[in-house]
Design a protein around this motif. Sequence first.
Motif, PDB file in Angstrom:
ATOM      1  N   ARG A 135       0.819  -1.210   0.000  1.00 49.20           N
ATOM      2  CA  ARG A 135       0.000   0.000   0.000  1.00 49.20           C
ATOM      3  C   ARG A 135       0.854   1.262   0.000  1.00 49.20           C
ATOM      4  O   ARG A 135       0.560   2.236  -0.701  1.00 49.20           O
ATOM      5  N   TYR A 136       1.930   1.248   0.785  1.00 50.86           N
ATOM      6  CA  TYR A 136       2.827   2.399   0.861  1.00 50.86           C
ATOM      7  C   TYR A 136       3.467   2.694  -0.490  1.00 50.86           C
ATOM      8  O   TYR A 136       3.464   3.843  -0.962  1.00 50.86           O
ATOM      9  N   LEU A 137       4.013   1.672  -1.145  1.00 49.16           N
ATOM     10  CA  LEU A 137       4.654   1.887  -2.444  1.00 49.16           C
ATOM     11  C   LEU A 137       3.644   2.247  -3.519  1.00 49.16           C
ATOM     12  O   LEU A 137       3.938   3.063  -4.406  1.00 49.16           O
ATOM     13  N   ASN A 138       2.454   1.664  -3.469  1.00 46.14           N
ATOM     14  CA  ASN A 138       1.412   2.053  -4.427  1.00 46.14           C
ATOM     15  C   ASN A 138       1.147   3.551  -4.353  1.00 46.14           C
ATOM     16  O   ASN A 138       1.074   4.246  -5.369  1.00 46.14           O
ATOM     17  N   ARG A 139       1.012   4.049  -3.132  1.00 49.19           N
ATOM     18  CA  ARG A 139       0.692   5.469  -2.980  1.00 49.19           C
ATOM     19  C   ARG A 139       1.871   6.351  -3.386  1.00 49.19           C
ATOM     20  O   ARG A 139       1.696   7.356  -4.074  1.00 49.19           O
ATOM     21  N   LEU A 140       3.078   5.971  -2.963  1.00 50.01           N
ATOM     22  CA  LEU A 140       4.246   6.780  -3.293  1.00 50.01           C
ATOM     23  C   LEU A 140       4.492   6.815  -4.800  1.00 50.01           C
ATOM     24  O   LEU A 140       4.763   7.880  -5.374  1.00 50.01           O
ATOM     25  N   VAL A 141       4.380   5.672  -5.452  1.00 53.54           N
ATOM     26  CA  VAL A 141       4.596   5.603  -6.899  1.00 53.54           C
ATOM     27  C   VAL A 141       3.522   6.384  -7.641  1.00 53.54           C
ATOM     28  O   VAL A 141       3.795   7.066  -8.633  1.00 53.54           O
TER      29      VAL A 141
END
Length: 339
Positions: free
Chosen positions: A100-106
Amino acid sequence: MASIAKELAFKSYPFIRIFQDGTVERIPFPYSSYVPPSPDQDPETGVYSKDITISDNPKFSARLFLPNLPQDQTQKLSILVYFHGGAFCMASTFSFLHQRYLNRLVSEAKVVAVSVEYRLAPENPLPIAYEDCWAALQWVASHSINKGSSDGNKETWLLNYGDFDRVYIGGDSAGGNIAHNLVMKAGVEGLCGGVKILGAFLSCPYFWGSKPIGSEPKGENFEKTLPYLVWDFVYPSAPGGIDNPMVNPAGEGAPSLTGLGCSKLLVCVAGKDHLRDRGVQYYDLVKESGWKGELELFEVEGEDHCFHVSLGIETKTDQTETTTENVKKMFKRLASFLV
């Protein structure tokens, strides 16, 4: 009948217990469970993700992330090589939290991301995690050479969308420590194809030492802190112990930070984090070293360690609204850095 109780050598409740007989028990906690990638887009962010093997011997892998792009997109994207936290012995890039964190950051930063699934201590003690992450960074850089190659170990997302003039590395907690050590190594050894690290971000980075600073506990309580205890378990052979330069860049004999091999550096700290003073000290060390790059300290008041990774999940109800706004600020700053 086996003994019910084993003698504990180390524990970080409720996440991991290490017994004197060498048994390692990682205790599942909410949101730490494995989740598959989203090759057909994440429904919330539109981000694509897939898993790849970087090396078979030794074996370690990564999860790649690609933002949803317009069909007529021609401009190449910044590349982020990311290292997750977890005290070098816990967590995974394949967990719900990091997915979830990488999805949002990307999605917000519009970058191609490679999140490294490095091998964990104590089964694989440091410096193995550093070695895996360095090999992953070199693997990414190798895509800048013979870009049209049909080499089966070349990743099409990096070849088709990545801008090798805009390579970043970054991480949270232990991952921030890894990012520091890799950017130091890059300053000495360089990367494949002459690729340069444009920038690095260190978020709530894990640094420590044998003597307390700032608001850290004093006396015996200091030596009982988790940051003090964990280093010996993840890197028992470290020369100098807790004052080894890899965990204490302010320690005696530590190399000058003028050797940082990047052009931009962002140090992020949280006001209530037990690692906050070490992050500020690191920023001051870089500033005083005479390093010539662009340096920034970004502090979010009133938040705890890696609050933006948990995205307020464990925050008390009366703080949820404030934390949500602070998470937005954090992502906005990270996204603006990764340009």
